[in-house]
Design a protein around this motif. Structure first.
Motif, short mmCIF file in Angstrom:
data_model
loop_
_atom_site.label_atom_id
_atom_site.label_comp_id
_atom_site.label_asym_id
_atom_site.label_seq_id
_atom_site.Cartn_x
_atom_site.Cartn_y
_atom_site.Cartn_z
N VAL A 29 0.83 -1.20 0.00
CA VAL A 29 0.00 0.00 0.00
C VAL A 29 0.87 1.25 0.00
CG1 VAL A 29 -1.80 1.27 1.23
CG2 VAL A 29 -1.82 -1.23 1.23
N SER A 30 1.89 1.28 0.86
CA SER A 30 2.67 2.50 1.06
C SER A 30 3.60 2.83 -0.11
CB SER A 30 3.48 2.42 2.35
OG SER A 30 4.43 1.37 2.27
N GLN A 31 4.01 1.83 -0.87
CA GLN A 31 4.97 2.07 -1.95
C GLN A 31 4.32 2.15 -3.33
OE1 GLN A 31 8.11 -0.80 -1.50
NE2 GLN A 31 8.72 0.02 0.47
N VAL A 32 3.01 2.31 -3.33
CA VAL A 32 2.26 2.45 -4.58
C VAL A 32 2.02 3.94 -4.79
CG1 VAL A 32 0.06 1.92 -5.69
CG2 VAL A 32 1.17 0.21 -4.29
N GLY A 33 2.02 4.36 -6.05
CA GLY A 33 1.84 5.78 -6.36
C GLY A 33 0.65 6.41 -5.68
N MET A 34 -0.50 6.33 -6.30
CA MET A 34 -1.67 7.01 -5.75
C MET A 34 -2.76 6.01 -5.40
SD MET A 34 -3.70 10.29 -7.24
CE MET A 34 -5.14 9.64 -8.04
N VAL A 35 -3.11 5.96 -4.11
CA VAL A 35 -4.21 5.13 -3.64
C VAL A 35 -5.21 6.08 -2.98
CG1 VAL A 35 -4.89 3.28 -2.08
CG2 VAL A 35 -2.66 3.20 -3.19
N ASP A 63 -2.56 -6.17 -5.51
CA ASP A 63 -1.64 -6.17 -4.36
C ASP A 63 -2.10 -5.17 -3.31
OD1 ASP A 63 0.01 -8.15 -5.30
OD2 ASP A 63 1.43 -6.77 -6.24
N VAL A 64 -2.57 -4.01 -3.74
CA VAL A 64 -3.05 -2.99 -2.79
C VAL A 64 -4.25 -3.54 -2.02
CG1 VAL A 64 -4.18 -0.73 -2.60
CG2 VAL A 64 -2.16 -0.99 -4.04
N LEU A 65 -5.19 -4.17 -2.72
CA LEU A 65 -6.37 -4.73 -2.06
C LEU A 65 -5.97 -5.84 -1.08
CD1 LEU A 65 -8.94 -4.76 -4.99
CD2 LEU A 65 -8.95 -3.29 -2.98
N LYS A 66 -4.99 -6.66 -1.45
CA LYS A 66 -4.51 -7.70 -0.53
C LYS A 66 -3.88 -7.06 0.71
CE LYS A 66 -3.57 -11.33 -3.91
NZ LYS A 66 -2.51 -12.05 -4.63
N GLY A 67 -3.09 -6.02 0.50
CA GLY A 67 -2.46 -5.32 1.62
C GLY A 67 -3.50 -4.70 2.54
N LEU A 68 -4.53 -4.11 1.98
CA LEU A 68 -5.58 -3.49 2.79
C LEU A 68 -6.38 -4.55 3.54
CD1 LEU A 68 -6.79 -0.70 0.36
CD2 LEU A 68 -5.54 -0.41 2.51
N LYS A 69 -6.66 -5.66 2.88
CA LYS A 69 -7.38 -6.75 3.55
C LYS A 69 -6.56 -7.27 4.72
CE LYS A 69 -9.89 -11.00 2.71
NZ LYS A 69 -10.31 -12.00 1.75
N SER A 70 -5.27 -7.41 4.49
CA SER A 70 -4.36 -7.88 5.54
C SER A 70 -4.33 -6.89 6.72
CB SER A 70 -2.96 -8.04 4.95
OG SER A 70 -2.02 -8.28 5.95
#
Length: 129
Positions: A29-35, A63-70
């Motif tokens: 989540v943190s290393q992705v451009g814009m969320v 990957d972002v959705l997996k990170g947020l679910k986690s």
């Protein structure tokens, strides 16, 4: 519960989660451009909240959705402490491609504008009504 109050709670949840996302340490989540959190919809009993997430880089969306679910349990706990609701809703993260769709439409409009300028010449736009 009046829908006006639920709308206000949805906005508060959205604001608080957006703040929490900036502090999240999960690299997915943190290393992705814009969320962005585009919208939050809660059930009338506030037991569940659908959190719509938009990721500018579509390749990283899963990957972002997996990170947020986690991180869901952590985010829910932080949300509960910040908002002090009777029930802290269970968070369900859902992909929302509205930002990417808007960017795509904007790019198409720019292409059309460039084609018009190339066809008509740079002075053609000055004679419009």
């Amino acid at each position: 519960m009046p829908s006006n109050r639920i709308g206000r709670i949805n906005e508060e949840i959205q604001r608080e989660l957006a703040d929490q996302l900036r502090r999240l340490k999960d690299p997915r989540v943190s290393q992705v451009g814009m969320v962005s959190i585009t919208r939050v919809d809660t059930t009338s009993d506030l037991r569940y909240a659908r959190v719509y997430i938009s990721v500018l880089d579509k390749d990283q969306e899963k990957d972002v959705l997996k990170g947020l679910k986690s991180a869901g349990g952590f985010l829910r706990r932080e949300l509960g402490q910040a908002l002090q609701l009777r029930y802290t809703p269970e968070l369900q993260f859902i992909a929302d491609d509205s930002i990417q769709h808007g960017a795509h439409i904007l790019e198409i409009l720019r292409q059309v504008e460039r084609q018009d300028e190339a066809r008509d010449g740079p002075d053609a736009g000055e004679t419009e009504e």
